[in-house]
Structure formats: structure tokens, C-alpha cells
Design a protein around this motif. Structure first.
Motif, PDB file in Angstrom:
ATOM      1  N   GLU A 129       0.863  -1.170   0.000  1.00  0.00           N
ATOM      2  CA  GLU A 129       0.000   0.000   0.000  1.00  0.00           C
ATOM      3  C   GLU A 129       0.903   1.225   0.000  1.00  0.00           C
ATOM      4  N   LEU A 130       0.556   2.204  -0.787  1.00  0.00           N
ATOM      5  CA  LEU A 130       1.362   3.418  -0.892  1.00  0.00           C
ATOM      6  C   LEU A 130       1.149   4.285   0.346  1.00  0.00           C
ATOM      7  N   PRO A 131       2.232   4.637   1.049  1.00  0.00           N
ATOM      8  CA  PRO A 131       2.077   5.587   2.151  1.00  0.00           C
ATOM      9  C   PRO A 131       1.893   6.974   1.539  1.00  0.00           C
ATOM     10  N   ASP A 132       0.647   7.393   1.415  1.00  0.00           N
ATOM     11  CA  ASP A 132       0.278   8.591   0.661  1.00  0.00           C
ATOM     12  C   ASP A 132       1.034   9.842   1.109  1.00  0.00           C
ATOM     13  N   MET A 133       1.105  10.078   2.387  1.00  0.00           N
ATOM     14  CA  MET A 133       1.761  11.289   2.874  1.00  0.00           C
ATOM     15  C   MET A 133       3.252  11.266   2.534  1.00  0.00           C
ATOM     16  N   GLY A 134       3.907  10.135   2.726  1.00  0.00           N
ATOM     17  CA  GLY A 134       5.325  10.025   2.386  1.00  0.00           C
ATOM     18  C   GLY A 134       5.572  10.250   0.905  1.00  0.00           C
ATOM     19  N   ALA A 135       4.683   9.728   0.070  1.00  0.00           N
ATOM     20  CA  ALA A 135       4.823   9.901  -1.372  1.00  0.00           C
ATOM     21  C   ALA A 135       4.657  11.361  -1.772  1.00  0.00           C
ATOM     22  N   ARG A 136       3.685  12.049  -1.191  1.00  0.00           N
ATOM     23  CA  ARG A 136       3.461  13.458  -1.525  1.00  0.00           C
ATOM     24  C   ARG A 136       4.652  14.321  -1.075  1.00  0.00           C
ATOM     25  N   ILE A 137       5.209  14.020   0.090  1.00  0.00           N
ATOM     26  CA  ILE A 137       6.392  14.746   0.558  1.00  0.00           C
ATOM     27  C   ILE A 137       7.569  14.500  -0.376  1.00  0.00           C
ATOM     28  N   ALA A 138       7.743  13.250  -0.799  1.00  0.00           N
ATOM     29  CA  ALA A 138       8.833  12.926  -1.721  1.00  0.00           C
ATOM     30  C   ALA A 138       8.650  13.642  -3.060  1.00  0.00           C
ATOM     31  N   LEU A 139       7.406  13.716  -3.561  1.00  0.00           N
ATOM     32  CA  LEU A 139       7.134  14.418  -4.812  1.00  0.00           C
ATOM     33  C   LEU A 139       7.425  15.908  -4.695  1.00  0.00           C
ATOM     34  N   MET A 140       7.086  16.506  -3.557  1.00  0.00           N
ATOM     35  CA  MET A 140       7.344  17.928  -3.369  1.00  0.00           C
ATOM     36  C   MET A 140       8.840  18.216  -3.321  1.00  0.00           C
ATOM     37  N   GLY A 141       9.630  17.236  -2.914  1.00  0.00           N
ATOM     38  CA  GLY A 141      11.064  17.432  -2.797  1.00  0.00           C
ATOM     39  C   GLY A 141      11.847  17.181  -4.073  1.00  0.00           C
ATOM     40  N   LEU A 142      11.185  16.795  -5.159  1.00  0.00           N
ATOM     41  CA  LEU A 142      11.896  16.548  -6.411  1.00  0.00           C
ATOM     42  C   LEU A 142      12.541  17.823  -6.925  1.00  0.00           C
ATOM     43  N   GLU A 143      13.722  17.685  -7.472  1.00  0.00           N
ATOM     44  CA  GLU A 143      14.475  18.842  -7.961  1.00  0.00           C
ATOM     45  C   GLU A 143      13.747  19.609  -9.051  1.00  0.00           C
ATOM     46  N   ASP A 144      13.074  18.935  -9.947  1.00  0.00           N
ATOM     47  CA  ASP A 144      12.422  19.592 -11.085  1.00  0.00           C
ATOM     48  C   ASP A 144      10.997  20.046 -10.795  1.00  0.00           C
ATOM     49  N   LEU A 145      10.488  19.749  -9.622  1.00  0.00           N
ATOM     50  CA  LEU A 145       9.093  20.042  -9.335  1.00  0.00           C
ATOM     51  C   LEU A 145       8.956  21.010  -8.172  1.00  0.00           C
ATOM     52  N   PRO A 146       8.950  22.300  -8.433  1.00  0.00           N
ATOM     53  CA  PRO A 146       8.648  23.215  -7.334  1.00  0.00           C
ATOM     54  C   PRO A 146       7.235  22.919  -6.847  1.00  0.00           C
ATOM     55  N   GLY A 147       7.063  22.714  -5.563  1.00  0.00           N
ATOM     56  CA  GLY A 147       5.801  22.249  -4.982  1.00  0.00           C
ATOM     57  C   GLY A 147       4.580  23.051  -5.367  1.00  0.00           C
ATOM     58  N   HIS A 148       4.683  24.370  -5.534  1.00  0.00           N
ATOM     59  CA  HIS A 148       3.494  25.173  -5.798  1.00  0.00           C
ATOM     60  C   HIS A 148       3.146  25.275  -7.276  1.00  0.00           C
ATOM     61  N   GLU A 149       4.022  24.870  -8.181  1.00  0.00           N
ATOM     62  CA  GLU A 149       3.758  25.057  -9.612  1.00  0.00           C
ATOM     63  C   GLU A 149       3.204  23.811 -10.299  1.00  0.00           C
ATOM     64  N   VAL A 150       3.435  22.639  -9.733  1.00  0.00           N
ATOM     65  CA  VAL A 150       3.060  21.409 -10.409  1.00  0.00           C
ATOM     66  C   VAL A 150       1.933  20.721  -9.654  1.00  0.00           C
ATOM     67  N   GLU A 151       0.927  20.309 -10.395  1.00  0.00           N
ATOM     68  CA  GLU A 151      -0.185  19.594  -9.794  1.00  0.00           C
ATOM     69  C   GLU A 151       0.285  18.184  -9.440  1.00  0.00           C
ATOM     70  N   ALA A 152      -0.044  17.731  -8.268  1.00  0.00           N
ATOM     71  CA  ALA A 152       0.366  16.397  -7.835  1.00  0.00           C
ATOM     72  C   ALA A 152      -0.299  15.341  -8.717  1.00  0.00           C
ATOM     73  N   PRO A 153       0.438  14.318  -9.103  1.00  0.00           N
ATOM     74  CA  PRO A 153      -0.135  13.280  -9.960  1.00  0.00           C
ATOM     75  C   PRO A 153      -1.089  12.390  -9.172  1.00  0.00           C
ATOM     76  N   ASP A 154      -1.968  11.709  -9.896  1.00  0.00           N
ATOM     77  CA  ASP A 154      -2.806  10.694  -9.263  1.00  0.00           C
ATOM     78  C   ASP A 154      -1.925   9.487  -9.007  1.00  0.00           C
ATOM     79  N   LEU A 155      -1.917   9.024  -7.781  1.00  0.00           N
ATOM     80  CA  LEU A 155      -1.086   7.895  -7.413  1.00  0.00           C
ATOM     81  C   LEU A 155      -1.960   6.681  -7.144  1.00  0.00           C
ATOM     82  N   ASP A 156      -1.449   5.516  -7.505  1.00  0.00           N
ATOM     83  CA  ASP A 156      -2.163   4.276  -7.224  1.00  0.00           C
ATOM     84  C   ASP A 156      -2.159   4.014  -5.725  1.00  0.00           C
ATOM     85  N   THR A 157      -3.160   3.331  -5.248  1.00  0.00           N
ATOM     86  CA  THR A 157      -3.244   2.992  -3.833  1.00  0.00           C
ATOM     87  C   THR A 157      -2.274   1.877  -3.487  1.00  0.00           C
TER      88      THR A 157
END
Length: 180
Positions: A9-37
């Protein structure tokens, strides 16, 4: 080699934090992707001590980096980690030097490359989808009125019911509006 069958099962909060920390993805400019459960390990079968891995996100083609989730089942709990990794540089050329199939795993992954990993369930599902599309195309062209097309399985079922010779019929089927 068969694909590993471990899933998590995807730990949703951990995944969203990891996505926000990506070098190419400033957190406020990119819409979070739909993630599988749930995520299925994408590696080939491997030792129990090897981490399972599933790709979550490919940041951008320019960056050439992808977000992967790794997990390991311990005696009492499952541990997770996220890592932004380069894709595996391996490419196999089967019939053409110009065209090849790239490995879809991460750089320096354990075990075989993705083209050597077989997922029988995904293959079966793809085959069923292809069969369904083929039946819809064939049935859609010759369909009359509201009769609907028959699949290969339906025709076989008709043979089982009528093909025993007891009805004295000639083996042909009556069309819409025909018959006794």
C-alpha cells in the motif's frame, strides 16, 4: 524470469512529501499526480533481503530522473524509502541497430533488465483486452438491428447446445427474423 509478486500500500503522505522534494518540481507550480493505492514490485524475482521497488513518477524527460519507492518487509513492520534515481541506461537491440527497447528500471537495479522480466498476469490482461477490441471491431462492422455481435466463446457455446445432432438441423444458424 518472473516478476516479483510483492505489493505494498502506498504511504500517501510520504509519497506526496517525496514528490514535493523533487528537484524539477517546485511544490506550488506542479499539480500532484494521481497515485495508485497499491504498488507492485517491478523487479524480477529476488532474494527476501533485497528491497522491492516501484516507480512512482518520472519528473521530466529533460531531467531524466524518476521517483521510486522502495520497501522491505521486516519481522514486525514494513519500512519505506523514496529515492530520485536515473533510469537504467541499458538498451537491447533485437532486430534493428537504430531501434531498441530501453530498460524501464532504475540505474544499477538488482537482477535482470525489464525486458527479461515476465508478468504473466499483465500479459493475460493485455491479451484479453486485445481479444475484446478485436471482437468489437468485427461485431461492429456486421451488426444488424439490436442483435449484437457474438464472440468466439458464444459461438462455441452454441455448438455445444445445438451441435449434438438431436434437433435434426443442418448445422446452420437462423438469422434475425428467420427460423421456425
Amino acid at each position: 524470469m518472473l516478476q516479483c509478486t510483492a505489493f505494498s500500500e502506498l504511504p500517501d503522505m510520504g509519497a506526496r512529501i517525496a514528490l514535493m522534494g523533487l528537484e524539477d518540481l517546485p511544490g506550488h507550480e506542479v499539480e500532484a499526480p494521481d497515485l495508485d493505492t497499491f504498488l507492485l514490485c517491478e523487479l524480477g524475482e529476488h532474494a527476501e533481503a533485497t528491497e522491492h521497488a516501484a516507480q512512482l513518477w518520472s519528473a521530466s524527460p529533460k531531467a531524466g530522473r524518476e521517483l521510486w519507492m522502495f520497501w522491505l518487509d521486516g519481522e514486525e513492520r514494513r519500512t519505506f524509502r523514496f529515492a530520485e534515481l536515473l533510469p537504467c541506461p541499458a538498451v537491447i537491440h533485437r532486430l534493428s541497430v537504430k531501434e531498441g527497447e530501453a530498460c524501464v528500471l532504475y540505474d544499477r537495479h538488482p537482477g535482470p533488465h525489464s525486458w527479461d522480466v515476465v508478468d504473466p498476469l499483465a500479459d493475460l490482461m493485455a491479451e484479453r483486452v486485445r481479444d475484446e477490441v478485436r471482437r468489437e471491431r468485427e461485431g461492429g462492422d456486421g451488426e444488424q438491428g439490436g442483435g449484437g455481435g457474438k464472440s468466439d466463446g458464444d459461438e462455441k457455446g452454441d455448438m455445444d447446445e445445438k451441435g449434438d445432432g438431436r434437433d435434426g438441423g443442418g448445422g446452420g444458424e437462423a438469422g434475425p427474423g428467420e427460423g421456425v
